[in-house]
Enzyme design. Sequence first.
Site, PDB file in Angstrom:
ATOM      1  N   ASP A  43      49.480  29.084  38.462  1.00 33.24           N
ATOM      2  CA  ASP A  43      48.404  30.067  38.298  1.00 33.24           C
ATOM      3  C   ASP A  43      47.028  29.574  38.743  1.00 33.24           C
ATOM      4  O   ASP A  43      46.701  28.404  38.652  1.00 33.24           O
ATOM      5  CB  ASP A  43      48.327  30.587  36.848  1.00 33.24           C
ATOM      6  N   GLU A  89      50.080  28.415  33.059  1.00 32.47           N
ATOM      7  CA  GLU A  89      49.668  27.170  32.374  1.00 32.47           C
ATOM      8  C   GLU A  89      48.299  27.354  31.748  1.00 32.47           C
ATOM      9  O   GLU A  89      48.024  26.860  30.658  1.00 32.47           O
ATOM     10  CB  GLU A  89      49.657  25.999  33.360  1.00 32.47           C
TER      11      GLU A  89
HETATM   12 ZN   LIG Z   1      43.359  24.184  34.373  1.00 31.50          ZN
HETATM   13 ZN   LIG Z   2      45.796  22.630  35.656  1.00 28.33          ZN
END
Ligand SMILES: [Zn+2]
Ligand SMILES: [Zn+2]
Length: 441
Positions: free
Chosen positions: A100, A167
């Site tokens: 991401d 994440e």
């Molecule tokens: Zn990050």
């Molecule tokens: Zn990262």
Amino acid sequence: MRNMWMGAAALALAISATAPAAAQALGGEVEKQMPSLMAIYKDFHANPELSFMEVRSAGILAAEARKLGFKVTEKVGGTGVVAVMENGPGPVVMVRADMDGLPVTEQTGLPGASKVRVTTKEGVETGVMHACGHDTHMTAWIGVARLMAANKAKWSGTLVMIGQPAEERGAGARMMLEDGLYTRFPKPEYALAFHDAAQFPAGQIGYTPGYALANVDSVDVTVKGVGGHGAYPQTTKDPIVLASRIVGSLQTLVSREVSPLDSAVVTVGSFHSGAKHNIISDEAKLQLTVRSYSDEVRDHLLDGIARIAKGEAIAAGMPDDKMPVVTVQKDEYTPATFNTPAFTEEMAAFLKTGFGEKRVVQMPPVMGGEDFSRFGREDKNIKSLIVWVGGVPQVEYDAAKKEGRTLPSLHSPFWAPDAPAVISTATEALTSMAMKLMAKG
Ligand SMILES: [Zn+2]
Ligand SMILES: [Zn+2]
């Protein structure tokens, strides 16, 4: 930190002059892949996707792995990708990249900068940028997949490569595990990953045995009050004054209640209340980030926040039905990242034989968070390691040091890693570790 970087070309020469034959062969193979990998990187960089929306990125990883002969499953835990290569008896090794980008408007001014803009679920229009460098992670993932497929004759075991969503929201690893990552697919004995690093020179590898990154909790505190006219405070219960007392008292959690030898952070990052000069509001909202390493310290901090909020409300004379509401955002909790100590030392020693002592350095732990931690926490038999790979261009690193300037951190709109150095170093490091763990004979 001492400057040990020598420049990519000089490094390549230095390595080929001193490294053992195996590392040399892999280094040469990485070099051959670099033009193609850099084209892929540029594409990822120009097309970042926010957490939970990594559809295009996941598609690229899946297609690459499929071409190489991996058995690929998509949409694991949202947009996650699982690519499995079974190659005879031996251990199961997992290699993870996160996918991401962030709601950050890129300001590097570089050609190829991201121009992507989106409107978030909250209705905020923003640019999108790979400001955490997950584009380098995905590109190196493809590099590793290619090298492992090309060198199948040299290893035996099962390679599980995963592309992880979200994440940055601390949710993607948990969602993949909840969607059967360890039950529908071979469960790893070893879990490997890397993260680009914005504070040391490009091409350096950093390792931290034991705790490497922190427990991260997001906490919301809604402080209730009794609103009224700013000129008649005696008829009100001012939530701004109460919330201010809470913010002040929270500072004692770390300074007075946690051992000076333990690490902890309680930061109030947001404080909102009121609309006008002469109105006392009836509510104040605080948003906190809370960091620690051990579960004991974490529990103490979270309990302490609730205790202090309630205690200050009682001291301010708030009635029972107007106590502050403290909410820990359970869905966005990231547990501390713990690198299995003996395994970390073993891999660091191995990396030093290939990259040289000066390029592989021990790093202190940091209070950032990484949900890679979840893959190792799931079962204590899993040996887990995430390494840092330095990304600061040497010229920039030297100039900043000379001028006493702070370097842009990860998540900065100005973060511009030396992508070729990060990608080539990470590809070689992860491939050589995976091959070492699954070496034939
Ligand atoms: Zn990050
Ligand atoms: Zn990262």
